[in-house]
Design a protein around this motif. Structure first.
Motif, PDB file in Angstrom:
ATOM      1  N   VAL A 190       0.824  -1.213   0.000  1.00 47.77           N
ATOM      2  CA  VAL A 190       0.000   0.000   0.000  1.00 47.77           C
ATOM      3  C   VAL A 190       0.857   1.261   0.000  1.00 47.77           C
ATOM      4  N   SER A 191       2.071   1.172   0.567  1.00 51.53           N
ATOM      5  CA  SER A 191       2.931   2.349   0.635  1.00 51.53           C
ATOM      6  C   SER A 191       3.509   2.726  -0.733  1.00 51.53           C
ATOM      7  N   ARG A 193       1.936   3.468  -3.267  1.00 50.44           N
ATOM      8  CA  ARG A 193       1.107   4.479  -3.919  1.00 50.44           C
ATOM      9  C   ARG A 193       1.864   5.801  -4.065  1.00 50.44           C
ATOM     10  N   GLU A 194       2.572   6.205  -3.014  1.00 52.96           N
ATOM     11  CA  GLU A 194       3.328   7.461  -3.073  1.00 52.96           C
ATOM     12  C   GLU A 194       4.442   7.387  -4.114  1.00 52.96           C
ATOM     13  N   GLN A 197       2.975   7.722  -7.564  1.00 57.40           N
ATOM     14  CA  GLN A 197       2.527   9.095  -7.808  1.00 57.40           C
ATOM     15  C   GLN A 197       3.642   9.949  -8.427  1.00 57.40           C
ATOM     16  N   LYS A 200       3.360   9.205 -12.189  1.00 59.87           N
ATOM     17  CA  LYS A 200       2.023   9.208 -12.773  1.00 59.87           C
ATOM     18  C   LYS A 200       1.720  10.458 -13.590  1.00 59.87           C
ATOM     19  N   GLN A 205      -5.812   9.102 -12.786  1.00 56.88           N
ATOM     20  CA  GLN A 205      -5.884   8.516 -11.454  1.00 56.88           C
ATOM     21  C   GLN A 205      -5.250   7.128 -11.489  1.00 56.88           C
ATOM     22  N   LEU A 206      -4.621   6.726 -10.409  1.00 58.16           N
ATOM     23  CA  LEU A 206      -4.061   5.387 -10.344  1.00 58.16           C
ATOM     24  C   LEU A 206      -5.183   4.351 -10.329  1.00 58.16           C
ATOM     25  N   ASN A 208      -7.066   0.720  -9.585  1.00 63.27           N
ATOM     26  CA  ASN A 208      -7.072  -0.073  -8.360  1.00 63.27           C
ATOM     27  C   ASN A 208      -5.950  -1.090  -8.319  1.00 63.27           C
ATOM     28  N   PHE A 210      -2.986  -0.704  -8.757  1.00 64.52           N
ATOM     29  CA  PHE A 210      -1.799  -0.121  -8.137  1.00 64.52           C
ATOM     30  C   PHE A 210      -1.987   0.093  -6.635  1.00 64.52           C
ATOM     31  N   LEU A 211      -3.174  -0.178  -6.158  1.00 64.56           N
ATOM     32  CA  LEU A 211      -3.485   0.151  -4.767  1.00 64.56           C
ATOM     33  C   LEU A 211      -3.610  -1.063  -3.866  1.00 64.56           C
TER      34      LEU A 211
END
Length: 231
Positions: A190-191, A193-194, A197, A200, A205-206, A208, A210-211
């Motif tokens: 989950v980390s 994501r940053e 970004q 990106k 939007q990213l 799902n 990627f999340l």
């Protein structure tokens, strides 16, 4: 790290105008309020194709693969480079970077996986938090969404196998690295994501994919093939 000198998150006025003209040509029929279109994506300016992707500066443009002379020359130079028994894995990464030969790593998608034909991206030196740096992260898309391949290069002239046929230090080191990544991803995905970004497209939007971590079953054979890419 982005792989192009240019920033593809921005377009020139000429590129925007050409794109607009091609979008008008895509309309083959109008029915009431609806337009029926035939995509001309591959005829868009190169910068536009990058601009429309989720990671513009790390996009592997399939149109580049049409330049067969360039590809053959690059592959020939790469083979010549590999003949030097003094090289190590960092030298291989430098060769790929300096020659913009990222298709060499990208070819993993074609040889081993059934994703990447809709979209493909490569991010060199991708960080997994603070403890790990992946040589290359490959991201491929198919009709089911995005999938990921984490690539580790090793010394092509290290101890690949032992006299008894067992794996040598080079192989075992690479495999351990991959398993360390796997363990880290289990607890920290989950980390990322940053991190994503940073690469990106600011207009996207990213997804799902990627999340949340959804792992596929993999075999040792595939892991070994990825480890041996530099040979």
């Amino acid at each position: 790290m982005r792989i192009y000198d240019r920033d593809y998150t921005k377009l020139t006025e000429d590129e925007i105008n050409e794109w607009e003209m091609l979008k008008k040509k895509e309309v083959v029929k109008t029915t009431g309020k609806f337009n029926i279109r035939k995509s001309m994506f591959r005829k868009y300016p190169k910068a536009v194709r990058h601009y429309l992707s989720i990671f513009p500066n790390n996009y592997l443009d399939i149109e580049d693969l049409k330049n067969e002379d360039m590809l053959k020359t690059s592959i020939s130079n790469f083979y010549d480079f590999l003949s030097n028994e003094n090289i190590i894995e960092s030298d291989i990464a430098k060769f790929i970077k300096n020659n913009k030969a990222y298709f060499i790593i990208g070819s993993i998608l074609k040889s081993n996986y059934n994703f990447g034909h809709h979209d493909a991206f490569i991010i060199p030196e991708f960080m997994l938090g603070n403890p790990y740096k992946v040589d290359y992260l490959l991201i491929g898309k198919n009709s089911g969404g995005y999938e990921f391949v984490f690539v580790e290069l090793e010394n092509p002239y290290g101890k690949i196998t032992l006299k008894d046929g067992n794996l040598g230090d080079t192989f075992r080191k690479g495999i351990k690295q991959v398993f360390d990544w796997d363990e880290w991803l289990e607890s920290n995905y989950v980390s990322l994501r940053e991190t994503f970004q940073k690469y990106k497209n600011p207009n996207e939007q990213l997804p799902n994919d990627f999340l949340a971590l959804i792992k596929q079953e993999y075999t040792m054979q595939l892991l070994l093939e990825e480890e041996m890419l530099s040979i």
